[in-house]
Design an enzyme around this catalytic site. Structure first.
Site, PDB file in Angstrom:
ATOM      1  N   HIS A 140       2.522   3.164  -8.940  1.00  0.00           N
ATOM      2  CA  HIS A 140       2.277   1.738  -9.177  1.00  0.00           C
ATOM      3  C   HIS A 140       3.452   1.116  -9.939  1.00  0.00           C
ATOM      4  CE1 HIS A 140      -1.647   2.205  -7.561  1.00  0.00           C
ATOM      5  NE2 HIS A 140      -2.162   2.875  -8.572  1.00  0.00           N
ATOM      6  N   ASP A 151       0.826  -1.221   0.000  1.00  0.00           N
ATOM      7  CA  ASP A 151       0.000   0.000   0.000  1.00  0.00           C
ATOM      8  C   ASP A 151       0.857   1.267   0.000  1.00  0.00           C
ATOM      9  OD1 ASP A 151      -2.340   1.403  -0.046  1.00  0.00           O
ATOM     10  OD2 ASP A 151      -2.826   1.112   2.073  1.00  0.00           O
ATOM     11  N   LEU A 174       9.734 -21.064  -4.485  1.00  0.00           N
ATOM     12  CA  LEU A 174       8.774 -20.138  -3.884  1.00  0.00           C
ATOM     13  C   LEU A 174       7.472 -20.095  -4.693  1.00  0.00           C
ATOM     14  CD1 LEU A 174       8.149 -17.659  -1.972  1.00  0.00           C
ATOM     15  CD2 LEU A 174       9.146 -16.229  -3.772  1.00  0.00           C
TER      16      LEU A 174
HETATM   17  C1  IPE Z   1      -5.639  -2.609  -0.272  1.00  0.00           C
HETATM   18  O1  IPE Z   1      -5.270  -1.288  -0.385  1.00  0.00           O
HETATM   19  C2  IPE Z   1      -5.569  -3.281  -1.584  1.00  0.00           C
HETATM   20  C3  IPE Z   1      -4.245  -3.436  -2.173  1.00  0.00           C
HETATM   21  C4  IPE Z   1      -3.114  -3.086  -1.670  1.00  0.00           C
HETATM   22  C5  IPE Z   1      -4.242  -4.085  -3.441  1.00  0.00           C
HETATM   23  P1  IPE Z   1      -6.324  -0.099  -0.573  1.00  0.00           P
HETATM   24  O2  IPE Z   1      -5.510   1.119  -0.660  1.00  0.00           O
HETATM   25  O3  IPE Z   1      -7.232  -0.405  -1.690  1.00  0.00           O
HETATM   26  O4  IPE Z   1      -7.144  -0.165   0.781  1.00  0.00           O
HETATM   27  P2  IPE Z   1      -7.958   0.957   1.552  1.00  0.00           P
HETATM   28  O5  IPE Z   1      -8.991   1.458   0.612  1.00  0.00           O
HETATM   29  O6  IPE Z   1      -7.002   2.011   1.953  1.00  0.00           O
HETATM   30  O7  IPE Z   1      -8.524   0.252   2.740  1.00  0.00           O
HETATM   31  C1  IPE Z   2      -1.622   0.236  -3.345  1.00  0.00           C
HETATM   32  O1  IPE Z   2      -1.382   1.582  -3.437  1.00  0.00           O
HETATM   33  C2  IPE Z   2      -1.798  -0.409  -4.680  1.00  0.00           C
HETATM   34  C3  IPE Z   2      -3.167  -0.818  -4.997  1.00  0.00           C
HETATM   35  C4  IPE Z   2      -4.231  -0.663  -4.247  1.00  0.00           C
HETATM   36  C5  IPE Z   2      -3.363  -1.419  -6.279  1.00  0.00           C
HETATM   37  P1  IPE Z   2      -2.558   2.639  -3.456  1.00  0.00           P
HETATM   38  O2  IPE Z   2      -2.945   2.912  -4.858  1.00  0.00           O
HETATM   39  O3  IPE Z   2      -3.668   2.174  -2.578  1.00  0.00           O
HETATM   40  O4  IPE Z   2      -1.844   3.909  -2.836  1.00  0.00           O
HETATM   41  P2  IPE Z   2      -2.452   4.936  -1.810  1.00  0.00           P
HETATM   42  O5  IPE Z   2      -2.994   4.174  -0.647  1.00  0.00           O
HETATM   43  O6  IPE Z   2      -3.539   5.674  -2.538  1.00  0.00           O
HETATM   44  O7  IPE Z   2      -1.318   5.812  -1.434  1.00  0.00           O
HETATM   45 MG    MG Z   3      -4.061   2.428  -0.622  1.00  0.00          MG
END
Ligand code: IPE
Ligand code: IPE
Ligand code: MG
Length: 257
Positions: free
Chosen positions: A50, A33, A144
């Site tokens: 990303h 995240d 793995l």
């Molecule tokens: C969880 O992260 C999903 C992934 C990392 C793929 P999100 O960024 O979507 O989760 P919330 O919305 O902050 O809970």
């Molecule tokens: C996690 O990073 C990746 C996915 C959910 C695919 P985010 O896109 O949720 O990044 P933030 O949380 O907005 O910083």
């Molecule tokens: Mg996120």
């Protein structure tokens, strides 16, 4: 990181040695995240975060493979992530396809087995095809196992399991009394995969966001500070996380003399 690392283990080489001397978690799950915030801090489009996040993956897979971790489960796209704007969804799917296309040969060479958690039927055709191909190519590998959670939601997974169990009971394939924890686990996407020993979430969010709710009953959780966003995660941070895990006392409801 949020825990204290002994001073003599600040170097990656020393830390690797120390970590290798103790039990390695068999299954590590990661909620990757903070990509969006990483990009925002640099005034870049979210997709740049990303992209950088995918770069980190390569190192993490390679160190897990080197350490002898059996399973690495990566939360790449949740069932709730469909709520994001179309261009971000498309970019995420394209990045996944690109990653698998670019990396599959090397992963295969390392003996990595690719698996998917989630509903593949809900994916765009190109993404579904690439995942199926990666699974097929690496099917017999013994190293793995990388479980990529795409279009994954734990509640959907559990409800799907309940539906399939009910179906099997109704056709007499199993009896109601056969339903126990072991039987139930066979109906989850994680069928055959041991529960995670360690779950890491970067970026200082203290929640599971619908990831492996059933499987994490006794998992050790490690939430990083909010400054540590996924695109900045690296080998050293992973080793520190494992070191922290190795210093926890897992009791599973019992007591340790
Ligand atoms: C969880 O992260 C999903 C992934 C990392 C793929 P999100 O960024 O979507 O989760 P919330 O919305 O902050 O809970
Ligand atoms: C996690 O990073 C990746 C996915 C959910 C695919 P985010 O896109 O949720 O990044 P933030 O949380 O907005 O910083
Ligand atoms: Mg996120």
């Amino acid at each position: 990181m949020i825990w204290k690392l002994p001073f003599n283990l600040k170097k990656t080489k020393k830390l690797t040695q120390a970590v290798k001397e103790r039990p390695i978690p068999k299954h590590i799950a990661i909620i990757m995240d903070g990509n969006g915030r990483w990009a925002k801090a640099r005034q870049l489009p979210r997709v740049a975060g990303h992209r950088q996040g995918v770069e980190v993956l390569r190192d993490i897979i390679s160190i897990c493979s080197e350490l002898g971790v059996n399973h690495l489960s990566l939360f790449a796209f949740s069932t709730e992530n469909w709520n994001r704007p179309d261009d971000e969804i498309n970019a995420l799917m394209s990045l996944m396809v690109e990653f698998l296309q670019k990396e599959i040969a090397e992963l295969h060479e390392k003996g990595v087995k690719i698996w998917m958690l989630g509903d593949i039927k809900g994916l765009p055709e190109a993404a579904a095809r690439e995942v199926e191909n990666a699974k097929a190519v690496t099917r017999n590998n013994k190293g793995l196992q990388v479980n990529i959670a795409i279009n994954y939601g734990s509640r959907t997974e559990i409800i799907r399991a309940v539906q399939n169990i009910a179906r099997d009971v109704s056709i007499g394939k199993i009896a109601i009394n056969d339903i126990n924890e072991d039987c139930f686990s066979h109906y989850l996407y994680t069928n055959g995969i041991p529960d995670p020993d360690l779950l890491i979430r970067t970026s200082g969010e203290f929640r599971l966001s619908n990831f492996l709710l059933y499987q994490c009953a006794y998992t050790e959780f490690l939430f990083t500070e909010k400054q540590l966003l996924w695109p900045d995660f690296n080998k050293q941070k992973l080793l520190e996380s494992i070191f922290e895990y190795q210093n926890r006392s897992r009791r599973f409801g019992g007591i340790i003399e």
